[in-house]
Design a protein around this motif. Sequence first.
Motif: not given
Length: 279
Positions: A72, A74, A76, A82, A117
């Motif tokens: 990772f 950035k 997401v 995830v 996020v």
Amino acid sequence: MDILVINSGSSSIKFKLFQMPEERLVAKGLIEHIGEAGSRFTDHYSGLKVILDKVDGVQAVGHRVVHGAEKFKKPVIVDTGVIRGIKKCCAIAPLHNPANLSGILACQRLLPGVKQVAVFDTAFHQSIPAHAYIYGLPYDYYQRQGIRKYGFHGTSHHYVALEASRILKKPLNKLKLITCHLGNGCSITAIDKGSSIDTSMGFTPLEGLVMGTRCGDIDPALVTYIMRKHKLDIKQMEAVLNKESGLKGVSGISNDMRRLEAKAKAGNKRAGLAIDIFI
């Protein structure tokens, strides 16, 4: 749009509710001493449940996640993939990723259908050059298992660098900075022209400075020596290094600097020693 920002730390939960795009702060709060003796919050879920029960109108949630490894780089949107990735990193961030994940899972239950996020602390340090992140170990360990320095507190270091640029009234790409993140977990970072080029934490948040309950840098041979002398297994040794060391371990009192300062002023020598080591 109301966005809830959650930081589930190793012993605390901080939250803020922002109205966007105006960036207006609507609400904020802090829960401390999670999991510590005498606290009414036994874990992060219990704390997050109280927070989420009181906050209304949330349309999106942003989570600080400590370890994203090299996967990772950035922010997401959270999905099942995830979540699997965050779980995979729990082994190398045992004090943080489980807490971060608790926040995500609590929001899934209490705010169904609301987008989440994940913003990773390790992402900012992906600019560190290989000579600074490769350990003096067989290179195969990096190739096969990803063993390298990752660095943490990236969102904090990035923010501090931006604030330094603003306060100094100089462009970030013209500055060389040393930024400090000092809390229950501590790290320092060298930043050149806005990019992280080295940092004190490593493969896990255990490396680097002496912290609240973490030992920071020690002679690696001490680990196996202590295990043999005290007949500790791996899990017990990890607990010593992560939860029983640092300010708490040296002082024998607490990981809370406020308590240590009070004890030191009253003449407690170990409290004073812990403070001196930290400084």
